[in-house]
Design an enzyme around this catalytic site. Structure first.
Site, PDB file in Angstrom:
ATOM      1  N   SER A 117     -49.695 115.354  -1.805  1.00  0.00           N
ATOM      2  CA  SER A 117     -48.421 114.635  -1.698  1.00  0.00           C
ATOM      3  C   SER A 117     -47.345 115.482  -1.053  1.00  0.00           C
ATOM      4  CB  SER A 117     -47.925 114.261  -3.098  1.00  0.00           C
ATOM      5  OG  SER A 117     -48.801 113.376  -3.720  1.00  0.00           O
ATOM      6  N   HIS A 134     -52.868 111.307   4.013  1.00  0.00           N
ATOM      7  CA  HIS A 134     -52.141 110.980   2.778  1.00  0.00           C
ATOM      8  C   HIS A 134     -52.130 109.467   2.542  1.00  0.00           C
ATOM      9  CE1 HIS A 134     -48.066 111.302   0.437  1.00  0.00           C
ATOM     10  NE2 HIS A 134     -49.087 111.190  -0.374  1.00  0.00           N
ATOM     11  N   GLU A 150     -50.336 108.378   5.826  1.00  0.00           N
ATOM     12  CA  GLU A 150     -49.456 109.343   6.505  1.00  0.00           C
ATOM     13  C   GLU A 150     -50.359 110.484   7.000  1.00  0.00           C
ATOM     14  OE1 GLU A 150     -46.680 111.364   3.831  1.00  0.00           O
ATOM     15  OE2 GLU A 150     -45.068 111.125   5.275  1.00  0.00           O
ATOM     16  N   ASN A 173     -42.701 111.624   0.592  1.00  0.00           N
ATOM     17  CA  ASN A 173     -42.188 112.123  -0.690  1.00  0.00           C
ATOM     18  C   ASN A 173     -40.870 112.882  -0.575  1.00  0.00           C
ATOM     19  OD1 ASN A 173     -43.916 111.080  -2.686  1.00  0.00           O
ATOM     20  ND2 ASN A 173     -45.550 112.317  -1.784  1.00  0.00           N
TER      21      ASN A 173
HETATM   22  N1  CAA Z   1     -57.276  96.784  -6.483  1.00  0.00           N
HETATM   23  C1  CAA Z   1     -57.355  95.460  -6.368  1.00  0.00           C
HETATM   24  N2  CAA Z   1     -56.404  94.634  -6.843  1.00  0.00           N
HETATM   25  C2  CAA Z   1     -55.332  95.183  -7.450  1.00  0.00           C
HETATM   26  C3  CAA Z   1     -55.180  96.585  -7.598  1.00  0.00           C
HETATM   27  C4  CAA Z   1     -56.205  97.390  -7.072  1.00  0.00           C
HETATM   28  N3  CAA Z   1     -56.158  98.730  -7.151  1.00  0.00           N
HETATM   29  N4  CAA Z   1     -53.999  96.837  -8.229  1.00  0.00           N
HETATM   30  C5  CAA Z   1     -53.429  95.642  -8.484  1.00  0.00           C
HETATM   31  N5  CAA Z   1     -54.239  94.659  -8.005  1.00  0.00           N
HETATM   32  C6  CAA Z   1     -54.008  93.213  -8.060  1.00  0.00           C
HETATM   33  C7  CAA Z   1     -53.461  92.781  -9.411  1.00  0.00           C
HETATM   34  O1  CAA Z   1     -54.512  92.662 -10.322  1.00  0.00           O
HETATM   35  C8  CAA Z   1     -52.806  91.462  -9.072  1.00  0.00           C
HETATM   36  O2  CAA Z   1     -53.799  90.445  -9.058  1.00  0.00           O
HETATM   37  P1  CAA Z   1     -53.431  88.924  -9.476  1.00  0.00           P
HETATM   38  O3  CAA Z   1     -52.574  88.408  -8.369  1.00  0.00           O
HETATM   39  O4  CAA Z   1     -54.765  88.246  -9.527  1.00  0.00           O
HETATM   40  O5  CAA Z   1     -52.762  89.028 -10.804  1.00  0.00           O
HETATM   41  C9  CAA Z   1     -52.313  91.676  -7.631  1.00  0.00           C
HETATM   42  O6  CAA Z   1     -52.992  92.834  -7.133  1.00  0.00           O
HETATM   43  C10 CAA Z   1     -50.822  91.889  -7.522  1.00  0.00           C
HETATM   44  O7  CAA Z   1     -50.433  92.829  -8.476  1.00  0.00           O
HETATM   45  P2  CAA Z   1     -49.251  92.620  -9.482  1.00  0.00           P
HETATM   46  O8  CAA Z   1     -48.980  91.170  -9.673  1.00  0.00           O
HETATM   47  O9  CAA Z   1     -49.503  93.470 -10.670  1.00  0.00           O
HETATM   48  O10 CAA Z   1     -48.015  93.274  -8.812  1.00  0.00           O
HETATM   49  P3  CAA Z   1     -47.385  93.236  -7.379  1.00  0.00           P
HETATM   50  O11 CAA Z   1     -47.452  91.918  -6.718  1.00  0.00           O
HETATM   51  O12 CAA Z   1     -46.077  93.876  -7.625  1.00  0.00           O
HETATM   52  O13 CAA Z   1     -48.240  94.233  -6.480  1.00  0.00           O
HETATM   53  C11 CAA Z   1     -48.224  96.582  -6.032  1.00  0.00           C
HETATM   54  C12 CAA Z   1     -48.690  95.446  -6.944  1.00  0.00           C
HETATM   55  C13 CAA Z   1     -48.828  96.423  -4.632  1.00  0.00           C
HETATM   56  C14 CAA Z   1     -48.761  97.856  -6.659  1.00  0.00           C
HETATM   57  C15 CAA Z   1     -46.667  96.580  -5.912  1.00  0.00           C
HETATM   58  O14 CAA Z   1     -46.101  96.578  -7.194  1.00  0.00           O
HETATM   59  C16 CAA Z   1     -46.138  97.740  -5.143  1.00  0.00           C
HETATM   60  O15 CAA Z   1     -46.159  97.773  -3.925  1.00  0.00           O
HETATM   61  N6  CAA Z   1     -45.624  98.769  -5.885  1.00  0.00           N
HETATM   62  C17 CAA Z   1     -45.092  99.976  -5.265  1.00  0.00           C
HETATM   63  C18 CAA Z   1     -46.230 100.883  -4.918  1.00  0.00           C
HETATM   64  C19 CAA Z   1     -45.768 102.112  -4.212  1.00  0.00           C
HETATM   65  O16 CAA Z   1     -44.598 102.360  -3.954  1.00  0.00           O
HETATM   66  N7  CAA Z   1     -46.735 102.984  -3.896  1.00  0.00           N
HETATM   67  C20 CAA Z   1     -46.469 104.246  -3.294  1.00  0.00           C
HETATM   68  C21 CAA Z   1     -46.376 105.274  -4.394  1.00  0.00           C
HETATM   69  S1  CAA Z   1     -45.985 106.874  -3.750  1.00  0.00           S
HETATM   70  C22 CAA Z   1     -47.429 107.435  -3.152  1.00  0.00           C
HETATM   71  O17 CAA Z   1     -48.459 106.829  -3.254  1.00  0.00           O
HETATM   72  C23 CAA Z   1     -47.380 108.766  -2.469  1.00  0.00           C
HETATM   73  C24 CAA Z   1     -47.398 109.961  -3.327  1.00  0.00           C
HETATM   74  O18 CAA Z   1     -47.793 110.993  -2.804  1.00  0.00           O
HETATM   75  C25 CAA Z   1     -46.896 110.010  -4.713  1.00  0.00           C
HETATM   76  P1  NAD Z   2     -55.550 112.348 -11.012  1.00  0.00           P
HETATM   77  O1  NAD Z   2     -55.070 113.268 -12.073  1.00  0.00           O
HETATM   78  O2  NAD Z   2     -55.620 110.880 -11.286  1.00  0.00           O
HETATM   79  O3  NAD Z   2     -57.013 112.784 -10.514  1.00  0.00           O
HETATM   80  C1  NAD Z   2     -57.383 114.071 -10.134  1.00  0.00           C
HETATM   81  C2  NAD Z   2     -58.893 114.179 -10.345  1.00  0.00           C
HETATM   82  O4  NAD Z   2     -59.360 115.378  -9.723  1.00  0.00           O
HETATM   83  C3  NAD Z   2     -59.300 114.248 -11.814  1.00  0.00           C
HETATM   84  O5  NAD Z   2     -60.291 113.277 -12.068  1.00  0.00           O
HETATM   85  C4  NAD Z   2     -59.844 115.681 -11.980  1.00  0.00           C
HETATM   86  O6  NAD Z   2     -60.896 115.774 -12.918  1.00  0.00           O
HETATM   87  C5  NAD Z   2     -60.355 115.942 -10.566  1.00  0.00           C
HETATM   88  N1  NAD Z   2     -60.521 117.355 -10.211  1.00  0.00           N
HETATM   89  C6  NAD Z   2     -59.721 118.407 -10.515  1.00  0.00           C
HETATM   90  N2  NAD Z   2     -60.225 119.529  -9.944  1.00  0.00           N
HETATM   91  C7  NAD Z   2     -61.351 119.169  -9.268  1.00  0.00           C
HETATM   92  C8  NAD Z   2     -62.301 119.861  -8.455  1.00  0.00           C
HETATM   93  N3  NAD Z   2     -62.191 121.177  -8.231  1.00  0.00           N
HETATM   94  N4  NAD Z   2     -63.334 119.152  -7.917  1.00  0.00           N
HETATM   95  C9  NAD Z   2     -63.443 117.834  -8.123  1.00  0.00           C
HETATM   96  N5  NAD Z   2     -62.578 117.123  -8.868  1.00  0.00           N
HETATM   97  C10 NAD Z   2     -61.539 117.787  -9.429  1.00  0.00           C
HETATM   98  O7  NAD Z   2     -54.622 112.632  -9.747  1.00  0.00           O
HETATM   99  P2  NAD Z   2     -54.239 111.633  -8.550  1.00  0.00           P
HETATM  100  O8  NAD Z   2     -53.033 110.882  -8.935  1.00  0.00           O
HETATM  101  O9  NAD Z   2     -55.467 110.926  -8.103  1.00  0.00           O
HETATM  102  O10 NAD Z   2     -53.767 112.688  -7.449  1.00  0.00           O
HETATM  103  C11 NAD Z   2     -54.697 113.417  -6.681  1.00  0.00           C
HETATM  104  C12 NAD Z   2     -54.021 113.994  -5.457  1.00  0.00           C
HETATM  105  O11 NAD Z   2     -53.475 112.918  -4.663  1.00  0.00           O
HETATM  106  C13 NAD Z   2     -52.843 114.937  -5.741  1.00  0.00           C
HETATM  107  O12 NAD Z   2     -52.801 115.927  -4.748  1.00  0.00           O
HETATM  108  C14 NAD Z   2     -51.639 114.004  -5.641  1.00  0.00           C
HETATM  109  O13 NAD Z   2     -50.448 114.679  -5.341  1.00  0.00           O
HETATM  110  C15 NAD Z   2     -52.081 113.107  -4.484  1.00  0.00           C
HETATM  111  N6  NAD Z   2     -51.447 111.791  -4.439  1.00  0.00           N
HETATM  112  C16 NAD Z   2     -51.157 111.136  -5.583  1.00  0.00           C
HETATM  113  C17 NAD Z   2     -50.576 109.882  -5.526  1.00  0.00           C
HETATM  114  C18 NAD Z   2     -50.240 109.120  -6.765  1.00  0.00           C
HETATM  115  O14 NAD Z   2     -49.512 108.126  -6.683  1.00  0.00           O
HETATM  116  N7  NAD Z   2     -50.736 109.492  -7.934  1.00  0.00           N
HETATM  117  C19 NAD Z   2     -50.325 109.283  -4.276  1.00  0.00           C
HETATM  118  C20 NAD Z   2     -50.675 109.981  -3.109  1.00  0.00           C
HETATM  119  C21 NAD Z   2     -51.225 111.247  -3.200  1.00  0.00           C
END
Ligand code: CAA
Ligand code: NAD
Length: 279
Positions: free
Chosen positions: A115, A136, A148, A186
């Site tokens: 991330s 990403h 990304e 992020n």
């Molecule tokens: N696989 C298949 N179906 C899924 C699913 C999955 N993994 N997750 C949810 N669904 C389904 C649900 O079961 C639901 O089905 P029904 O219509 O039959 O009920 C449908 O998708 C829609 O879901 P919800 O009604 O619960 O909610 P929603 O319409 O709000 O959509 C969402 C869900 C797409 C997750 C939406 O809430 C959303 O876009 N949320 C924001 C997500 C976001 O910002 N992601 C980025 C996070 S940051 C990141 O990823 C980077 C990082 O490094 C941290």
């Molecule tokens: P998570 O905690 O759900 O899963 C991590 C998994 O990696 C666990 O099952 C753990 O047992 C396994 N693991 C740890 N060390 C390992 C190794 N050496 N070999 C194999 N498996 C190992 O974490 P996550 O949310 O899936 O995040 C994973 C990565 O993706 C992180 O770098 C995170 O920053 C990035 N990421 C997370 C998100 C998010 O929304 N959670 C979105 C984009 C990117």
């Protein structure tokens, strides 16, 4: 295409799933059988949902049949590309990439789903910086359109083109950026989440009100605290620490409440409790 994924958590399971949906042969690794089992059930539930809605080209059985589950790193030797999705910790990722650099065939591309951690630093640890890149995916991977793509200092044009093509074949839209802490996604998202947590700490409003204001007021699909719980508070803290260290400005300082919640084991959805409680 032989596609490797390391880490069967919420991201790794999703990446393996969309790779299998694209018709790739997938190998998915975690450190223990029980984590592989959990990843398998997550994939099965997601495929069942997509199938029910007519969004799968093949049967769920055919798709999951393309995924092999393993705890052995040696099973990645013949991969064309390996995407790492383990814990957001630079030292742990570097150790893994040093092993992968030795094990995966020399033509294989190594990618990280990190991330925020510098791609160039992970690339150096792998010993093959020109065939290293950030790939990403966004959470939840099966539903989110973006990948990304982050080029490290030495990433070759061929490596970038390969990963862009693979992302498209997985039904995603790849967008590229350069290697700065938190990349684009992020660097922009996480300070908003951190600020929402600071609002809870300072008593500006209750979590439900903060989320409601951002959902209804800004048309965000999820409020920032719901999203933090969804991402994982440990991951949010790790990202804020990379931003704070890497960019040096105090505006990226992790909220003390975020730190305290992680210390208390409140990690969000994955631990059953964060800003909200989960069944
Ligand atoms: N696989 C298949 N179906 C899924 C699913 C999955 N993994 N997750 C949810 N669904 C389904 C649900 O079961 C639901 O089905 P029904 O219509 O039959 O009920 C449908 O998708 C829609 O879901 P919800 O009604 O619960 O909610 P929603 O319409 O709000 O959509 C969402 C869900 C797409 C997750 C939406 O809430 C959303 O876009 N949320 C924001 C997500 C976001 O910002 N992601 C980025 C996070 S940051 C990141 O990823 C980077 C990082 O490094 C941290
Ligand atoms: P998570 O905690 O759900 O899963 C991590 C998994 O990696 C666990 O099952 C753990 O047992 C396994 N693991 C740890 N060390 C390992 C190794 N050496 N070999 C194999 N498996 C190992 O974490 P996550 O949310 O899936 O995040 C994973 C990565 O993706 C992180 O770098 C995170 O920053 C990035 N990421 C997370 C998100 C998010 O929304 N959670 C979105 C984009 C990117």
């Amino acid at each position: 295409m032989k596609f490797g994924v390391i880490g069967a958590g919420q991201m790794g399971a999703g990446i393996a799933q969309v790779a299998a949906q694209a018709g790739f042969t997938v190998v998915l690794r975690d450190v223990e059988e029980r984590f592989l089992q959990r990843g398998r059930s997550v994939i099965e539930r997601s495929l069942a949902k997509l199938h029910e809605k007519g969004k799968l080209d093949a049967t769920p059985e055919d798709v999951i049949g393309r995924v092999s589950f393993t705890t052995a790193l040696e099973d990645f030797a013949a991969c064309d590309v390996v995407v790492e999705a383990i814990v957001e910790d630079e030292a742990v990722k570097k150790a893994l990439f040093a092993d992968l650099g030795r094990i995966v065939q020399p033509s294989g591309i190594l990618a990280s789903n990190t991330s925020s951690i510098p791609i160039t630093s992970l690339a150096t640890a792998s010993g093959r910086p020109e065939r290293f890149i950030g790939m990403h995916f966004m959470n939840p991977v099966p539903l989110m359109a973006l990948v990304e793509v982050i080029r490290g200092y030495a990433t070759s044009d061929e490596t970038a083109a390969f990963v862009v093509d693979a992302a498209r074949r997985m039904g995603k839209t790849p967008l590229s950026c350069n290697d700065f802490p938190g990349f684009v996604s992020n660097r922009v998202l996480m300070p908003m989440i951190n600020e929402a947590i600071q609002c809870v700490m300072e008593g500006v409003a209750e979590p439900e009100a903060i989320d409601g204001i951002m959902k209804l007021g800004m048309n965000h699909p999820m409020g920032p605290l719901t999203l933090a719980d969804f991402i994982g508070l440990d991951t949010c803290l790790a990202i804020m620490e990379v931003l704070h260290r890497g960019l040096g400005d105090d505006k990226y300082r992790p909220s003390p409440l975020l730190r305290k919640m992680v210390q208390a084991g409140l990690l969000g959805r994955k631990s059953g409790r964060g800003f909200y409680t989960y069944g």
